[in-house]
Scaffold this motif. Structure first.
Motif, PDB file in Angstrom:
ATOM      1  N   LEU A 294     -55.507  -6.818  -2.593  1.00 27.50           N
ATOM      2  CA  LEU A 294     -53.963  -7.329  -2.505  1.00 27.50           C
ATOM      3  C   LEU A 294     -53.293  -5.983  -1.659  1.00 27.50           C
ATOM      4  O   LEU A 294     -52.613  -5.158  -2.034  1.00 27.50           O
TER       5      LEU A 294
ATOM      6  N   PRO B 195     -42.173 -14.168   4.278  1.00 27.64           N
ATOM      7  CA  PRO B 195     -42.306 -15.899   4.367  1.00 27.64           C
ATOM      8  C   PRO B 195     -42.077 -16.301   5.795  1.00 27.64           C
ATOM      9  O   PRO B 195     -41.250 -15.614   6.450  1.00 27.64           O
TER      10      PRO B 195
ATOM     11  N   TRP C 183     -52.806 -16.782  -5.218  1.00 31.71           N
ATOM     12  CA  TRP C 183     -53.603 -15.937  -4.231  1.00 31.71           C
ATOM     13  C   TRP C 183     -55.197 -15.877  -4.722  1.00 31.71           C
ATOM     14  O   TRP C 183     -55.923 -15.701  -4.047  1.00 31.71           O
TER      15      TRP C 183
ATOM     16  N   ALA D  60     -40.445 -10.644  -2.492  1.00 26.66           N
ATOM     17  CA  ALA D  60     -41.706 -10.225  -3.515  1.00 26.66           C
ATOM     18  C   ALA D  60     -42.535 -11.520  -3.179  1.00 26.66           C
ATOM     19  O   ALA D  60     -43.118 -12.234  -4.112  1.00 26.66           O
ATOM     20  N   THR D  61     -42.833 -11.920  -1.872  1.00 25.05           N
ATOM     21  CA  THR D  61     -43.827 -12.987  -1.416  1.00 25.05           C
ATOM     22  C   THR D  61     -45.160 -12.651  -1.305  1.00 25.05           C
ATOM     23  O   THR D  61     -45.807 -13.688  -0.631  1.00 25.05           O
ATOM     24  N   GLY D  62     -45.707 -11.694  -1.999  1.00 32.02           N
ATOM     25  CA  GLY D  62     -47.022 -11.679  -2.160  1.00 32.02           C
ATOM     26  C   GLY D  62     -47.976 -11.241  -0.833  1.00 32.02           C
ATOM     27  O   GLY D  62     -47.437 -10.552   0.085  1.00 32.02           O
ATOM     28  N   PHE D  63     -49.103 -11.333  -0.874  1.00 32.06           N
ATOM     29  CA  PHE D  63     -50.283 -10.798  -0.099  1.00 32.06           C
ATOM     30  C   PHE D  63     -51.212 -11.945   0.402  1.00 32.06           C
ATOM     31  O   PHE D  63     -51.329 -12.862  -0.161  1.00 32.06           O
TER      32      PHE D  63
ATOM     33  N   ILE E 127     -36.597 -13.236  -3.584  1.00 32.47           N
ATOM     34  CA  ILE E 127     -37.381 -14.308  -3.108  1.00 32.47           C
ATOM     35  C   ILE E 127     -38.945 -14.063  -3.711  1.00 32.47           C
ATOM     36  O   ILE E 127     -39.645 -13.094  -3.326  1.00 32.47           O
TER      37      ILE E 127
ATOM     38  N   ARG F  14     -52.720 -18.971 -13.388  1.00 34.87           N
ATOM     39  CA  ARG F  14     -52.530 -18.064 -12.640  1.00 34.87           C
ATOM     40  C   ARG F  14     -52.337 -16.713 -13.045  1.00 34.87           C
ATOM     41  O   ARG F  14     -52.282 -16.685 -14.273  1.00 34.87           O
TER      42      ARG F  14
ATOM     43  N   SER G 165     -49.098 -19.860   1.435  1.00 31.27           N
ATOM     44  CA  SER G 165     -48.323 -20.804   2.468  1.00 31.27           C
ATOM     45  C   SER G 165     -47.952 -19.925   3.809  1.00 31.27           C
ATOM     46  O   SER G 165     -47.481 -20.754   4.641  1.00 31.27           O
ATOM     47  N   ASN G 166     -47.895 -18.638   3.912  1.00 34.42           N
ATOM     48  CA  ASN G 166     -47.323 -18.003   4.898  1.00 34.42           C
ATOM     49  C   ASN G 166     -48.307 -17.793   5.893  1.00 34.42           C
ATOM     50  O   ASN G 166     -47.893 -17.086   7.071  1.00 34.42           O
TER      51      ASN G 166
ATOM     52  N   ILE H 125     -35.693 -23.459  -5.503  1.00 32.83           N
ATOM     53  CA  ILE H 125     -35.735 -23.677  -4.255  1.00 32.83           C
ATOM     54  C   ILE H 125     -36.683 -25.095  -4.116  1.00 32.83           C
ATOM     55  O   ILE H 125     -37.058 -25.322  -2.722  1.00 32.83           O
TER      56      ILE H 125
ATOM     57  N   THR I 186     -41.933 -21.702  -7.269  1.00 34.89           N
ATOM     58  CA  THR I 186     -42.860 -21.855  -8.606  1.00 34.89           C
ATOM     59  C   THR I 186     -42.801 -20.820  -9.784  1.00 34.89           C
ATOM     60  O   THR I 186     -43.038 -19.914  -9.601  1.00 34.89           O
TER      61      THR I 186
ATOM     62  N   GLY J  90     -43.735 -13.995  -8.570  1.00 34.87           N
ATOM     63  CA  GLY J  90     -45.226 -13.749  -9.144  1.00 34.87           C
ATOM     64  C   GLY J  90     -45.059 -12.293  -9.911  1.00 34.87           C
ATOM     65  O   GLY J  90     -43.619 -12.100 -10.372  1.00 34.87           O
ATOM     66  N   ALA J  91     -45.976 -11.703 -10.195  1.00 37.07           N
ATOM     67  CA  ALA J  91     -46.140 -10.633 -11.077  1.00 37.07           C
ATOM     68  C   ALA J  91     -45.173  -9.426 -10.579  1.00 37.07           C
ATOM     69  O   ALA J  91     -44.488  -8.892 -11.223  1.00 37.07           O
ATOM     70  N   THR J  92     -45.114  -9.443  -9.046  1.00 37.98           N
ATOM     71  CA  THR J  92     -44.252  -8.517  -8.621  1.00 37.98           C
ATOM     72  C   THR J  92     -42.636  -9.063  -8.491  1.00 37.98           C
ATOM     73  O   THR J  92     -41.856  -8.010  -9.024  1.00 37.98           O
TER      74      THR J  92
HETATM   75  P1  NA7 Z   1     -47.732 -13.708  -5.693  1.00 38.53           P
HETATM   76  O1  NA7 Z   1     -48.253 -13.639  -7.233  1.00 38.53           O
HETATM   77  O2  NA7 Z   1     -48.664 -14.152  -4.731  1.00 38.53           O
HETATM   78  O3  NA7 Z   1     -46.341 -14.320  -5.876  1.00 38.53           O
HETATM   79  C1  NA7 Z   1     -45.616 -14.376  -4.651  1.00 38.53           C
HETATM   80  C2  NA7 Z   1     -44.251 -15.352  -4.765  1.00 38.53           C
HETATM   81  O4  NA7 Z   1     -43.745 -15.241  -3.628  1.00 38.53           O
HETATM   82  C3  NA7 Z   1     -44.615 -16.413  -5.519  1.00 38.53           C
HETATM   83  O5  NA7 Z   1     -43.667 -16.856  -6.519  1.00 38.53           O
HETATM   84  C4  NA7 Z   1     -44.551 -17.454  -4.352  1.00 38.53           C
HETATM   85  O6  NA7 Z   1     -44.173 -18.907  -4.447  1.00 38.53           O
HETATM   86  C5  NA7 Z   1     -43.353 -16.814  -3.504  1.00 38.53           C
HETATM   87  N1  NA7 Z   1     -43.384 -16.957  -2.304  1.00 38.53           N
HETATM   88  C6  NA7 Z   1     -44.295 -16.889  -1.291  1.00 38.53           C
HETATM   89  N2  NA7 Z   1     -43.949 -17.437   0.078  1.00 38.53           N
HETATM   90  C7  NA7 Z   1     -42.631 -17.867  -0.268  1.00 38.53           C
HETATM   91  C8  NA7 Z   1     -41.890 -18.801   0.511  1.00 38.53           C
HETATM   92  N3  NA7 Z   1     -42.154 -18.653   1.742  1.00 38.53           N
HETATM   93  N4  NA7 Z   1     -40.726 -19.145   0.083  1.00 38.53           N
HETATM   94  C9  NA7 Z   1     -40.337 -18.856  -1.243  1.00 38.53           C
HETATM   95  N5  NA7 Z   1     -41.087 -18.415  -2.101  1.00 38.53           N
HETATM   96  C10 NA7 Z   1     -42.268 -17.768  -1.684  1.00 38.53           C
HETATM   97  O7  NA7 Z   1     -47.760 -12.088  -5.429  1.00 38.53           O
HETATM   98  P2  NA7 Z   1     -47.359 -10.917  -6.218  1.00 38.53           P
HETATM   99  O8  NA7 Z   1     -47.092  -9.769  -5.522  1.00 38.53           O
HETATM  100  O9  NA7 Z   1     -46.143 -11.353  -7.239  1.00 38.53           O
HETATM  101  O10 NA7 Z   1     -48.495 -10.629  -7.025  1.00 38.53           O
HETATM  102  C11 NA7 Z   1     -49.841 -10.609  -6.430  1.00 38.53           C
HETATM  103  C12 NA7 Z   1     -50.729  -9.680  -7.413  1.00 38.53           C
HETATM  104  O11 NA7 Z   1     -50.461  -8.409  -7.297  1.00 38.53           O
HETATM  105  C13 NA7 Z   1     -50.407  -9.796  -8.875  1.00 38.53           C
HETATM  106  O12 NA7 Z   1     -50.830 -10.957  -9.189  1.00 38.53           O
HETATM  107  C14 NA7 Z   1     -50.994  -8.887  -9.266  1.00 38.53           C
HETATM  108  O13 NA7 Z   1     -52.375  -8.783  -9.577  1.00 38.53           O
HETATM  109  C15 NA7 Z   1     -50.663  -7.770  -8.343  1.00 38.53           C
HETATM  110  P3  NA7 Z   1     -45.123 -19.962  -4.851  1.00 38.53           P
HETATM  111  O14 NA7 Z   1     -45.783 -19.663  -6.144  1.00 38.53           O
HETATM  112  O15 NA7 Z   1     -46.374 -19.576  -3.456  1.00 38.53           O
HETATM  113  O16 NA7 Z   1     -44.681 -21.058  -4.627  1.00 38.53           O
END
Ligand code: NA7
Length: 546
Positions: A155, A161, A502, A389-392, A194, A339, A508-509, A361, A220, A197-199
């Motif tokens: 990760l 996004p 993930w 906070a859109t993840g990896f 935005i 998840r 999605s990005n 949204i 979500t 997730g956990a972050t």
């Molecule tokens: P996550 O768990 O992948 O969460 C990313 C969040 O960002 C999730 O809520 C996504 O919604 C949201 N997201 C991503 N792209 C968009 C766009 N384009 N528009 C709106 N929202 C978006 O990443 P984290 O960093 O929180 O955690 C990753 C892991 O790191 C965690 O599980 C730990 O193990 C440590 P979605 O759910 O895709 O609808």
């Protein structure tokens, strides 16, 4: 490649190796691998993109970042002295404490002298003629090494996004995994987050404490559960230290190396009253117990999953005052634990605060980022700060970002189109002398425990190669096929593999990451270790060695 490589190659003499091994990344895996390679007396270099050690705990310095696993179960266990001298201050340590810990490890074992910082690897190409890897940095520097060990993290490739106008915003904006080292004040500021997730959850509950106004953009909702963190006093720390041997032994025995392991009972083998009481106990207990220590069937039996899902939904409804907001926070498209469960501290109560607003949204999608803020289909919001906070791009993303090419120039990215294929999650056919730490198809679970095993296995393999004058170590097609099939078969029937996250390789990005894959080994950690041990015990006969 240095000039001397070229001259030697032209002259037909054996080409010089700069290193016996290059390790990419100075996070928890890379640091420990360096320590072990030094013991082998090898010339080894760690190439690290950041300016300090720590990997995940170097980059993720966003507000509220902390462990969701018990700090002490997250320590390295290989050094008694290290265990004895390090005191954790909290049961679930915040990021600065963990970063301090990893710096302490680097200093204690004098690791820095073999780590080259500000060195992002852009390419690694295998040369079969010399049985070595040419590793290129972004600045063009090149090194030649016999072994290439990736310690690049599952990760670690953050994704922004794909929303129009991201660069047009005039205020400050940050991705959580690229947070600045200087403090960021939210005092009186209009802040957007935005991602939930956990972050996102950790960030939101922290930012809400001081922001003038916080708007959370949720696509979500996730099923979150209480962390129940607390401080560790001197007496408790002494007890924890005295219990280390037993604790690490337990971690070796549990399913995913956590302190928590599934309860042997099935959800419906107990009375409804006992079931409710058990859920209550787990909800009131610290850490991942409610996820990892629940009835054994909650992640495989849909009805059992419904039971815990219903329980947590009731908790959310109790904690959030506005029933409309509560419903928005309750996931509707996946069950509890399918998840990664974010652990929280008064997260749901944040939405009872007058300075916090939740924007769903899915109802009103974000149309674009504007110079002043965020425009949804409903209205435009103005902000001083936007936090992504859109993840990896998880698990394979950090590999995709390096131009890794094996025999005959085959790109790893192409080889893994349609999903990763590995041998024990450590090696790939066609990519000799490359070993992956925490790669796809390894047992992740409680990461440091898995890292230690992974590193020790790789070290033994390299020792074996050295002792037998082997210079080419490769997975076979049959080995990869059999391991990949095994990993896929283990994933059948797991509810988490039927959900987008993930963990199933969805982002999605990122172009091409919209189809679920089996990215993780989902068997038990003891079974994973037994299989790897067996391979080592038979002299790595399943590998092609030369
Ligand atoms: P996550 O768990 O992948 O969460 C990313 C969040 O960002 C999730 O809520 C996504 O919604 C949201 N997201 C991503 N792209 C968009 C766009 N384009 N528009 C709106 N929202 C978006 O990443 P984290 O960093 O929180 O955690 C990753 C892991 O790191 C965690 O599980 C730990 O193990 C440590 P979605 O759910 O895709 O609808």
């Amino acid at each position: 490649m240095t000039a001397s490589h070229e001259t030697q190659a032209q002259a037909g003499t054996a080409p010089a190796l700069d290193y016996d091994a290059i390790i990419i990344g100075a996070g928890m895996s890379g640091l420990y691998q360096l320590y072990r390679m030094r013991e082998l007396g090898m010339r080894v270099r760690v190439l690290e993109a950041g300016t300090g050690v720590g990997g995940t705990w170097y980059w993720n310095r966003y507000p509220g970042a902390r462990f969701d696993s018990e700090s002490y179960s997250y320590s390295y266990s290989f050094s008694k002295e290290l265990l004895e001298e390090w005191n954790w201050n909290e049961h679930f340590a915040p990021q600065p404490e963990t970063e301090r810990y990893l710096n302490h490890v680097a200093d204690k074992f004098d690791l820095r002298r073999d780590i080259q910082f500000r060195s992002r690897v852009s390419a690694a190409h295998y040369q079969d003629a010399t049985r070595s890897w040419d590793v290129t940095l972004e600045n063009g520097d090149r090194f030649r090494t016999r072994f290439l060990i990736t310690a690049i993290g599952p990760l670690s490739a953050p994704t922004m996004p794909r929303i129009e106008g991201v660069d047009s915003f005039k205020g400050a904006s940050f991705h959580t995994a690229r947070w600045p080292k200087e403090p960021v004040s939210f005092e009186g500021k209009r802040v957007a987050v935005i991602g939930t997730g956990a972050t996102g959850v950790q960030t939101i509950q922290e930012v809400a404490k001081t922001a003038g106004h916080l708007t959370v953009f949720q696509r979500t909702p996730n099923w979150c559960a209480p962390l129940h963190n607390s401080r560790i006093d001197a007496e408790q720390m002494a007890k924890i230290k005295a219990g280390y041997p037993e604790m690490f032994k337990r971690c070796q025995e549990t399913f995913a190396c956590f302190l928590h392991t599934p309860d042997p009972r099935g959800t419906f083998e107990v009375t409804p009253e006992k079931r409710e009481a058990f859920f209550e106990k787990l909800y009131a207990s610290p850490g991942f117990g409610i996820w990892q220590g629940n009835f054994r069937d909650i992640l495989t039996n849909p009805k059992a999953n419904d039971a815990i899902t219903d329980f947590v939904a009731r908790k959310i409804r109790q904690r959030v005052k506005d029933p409309v907001v509560a419903e928005k926070l309750i996931p509707k498209n996946h069950g509890f634990g399918t998840r990664r469960v974010p652990l929280e501290t008064k997260y749901y109560e944040v939405y009872n605060q007058p300075n916090v607003e939740l924007v769903d949204i899915k109802e009103a999608p974000i149309e674009r980022i504007t110079p002043n803020g965020i425009k949804t289909s409903d209205r435009e919001y103005e902000f001083d700060i936007i936090i992504y906070a859109t993840g990896f791009d998880a698990i394979t993303g950090s590999f995709d970002r390096i131009d890794i090419r094996g025999v005959d120039g085959l790109r790893l990215k192409d080889k893994w189109k349609g999903g990763p294929r590995t041998y024990l999650g450590v090696m790939v056919e066609g990519f000799p002398n490359m070993m992956m730490l925490m790669g796809p198809h390894t047992a992740l679970g409680n990461i440091p425990r898995s890292i230690e095993y992974n590193v020790e296995w790789v070290t033994s393999l390299i020792r074996h190669a050295r002792d037998h004058q082997l210079t080419r170590v490769e997975a076979t097609a049959a080995g990869v096929a059999s391991w990949t099939d095994h990993v896929k078969s283990l994933g059948v029937g797991l509810l988490s593999n039927e959900v987008n996250s993930w963990m199933t390789g969805i982002n999605s990005n990122v172009e091409g990451k919209q189809t679920r894959i089996i990215a993780r080994y989902s068997g038990s950690a003891p079974a994973y270790r037994a299989r790897c041990d067996e391979v080592a015990a038979t002299g790595y006969r399943e590998l092609a060695l030369a």
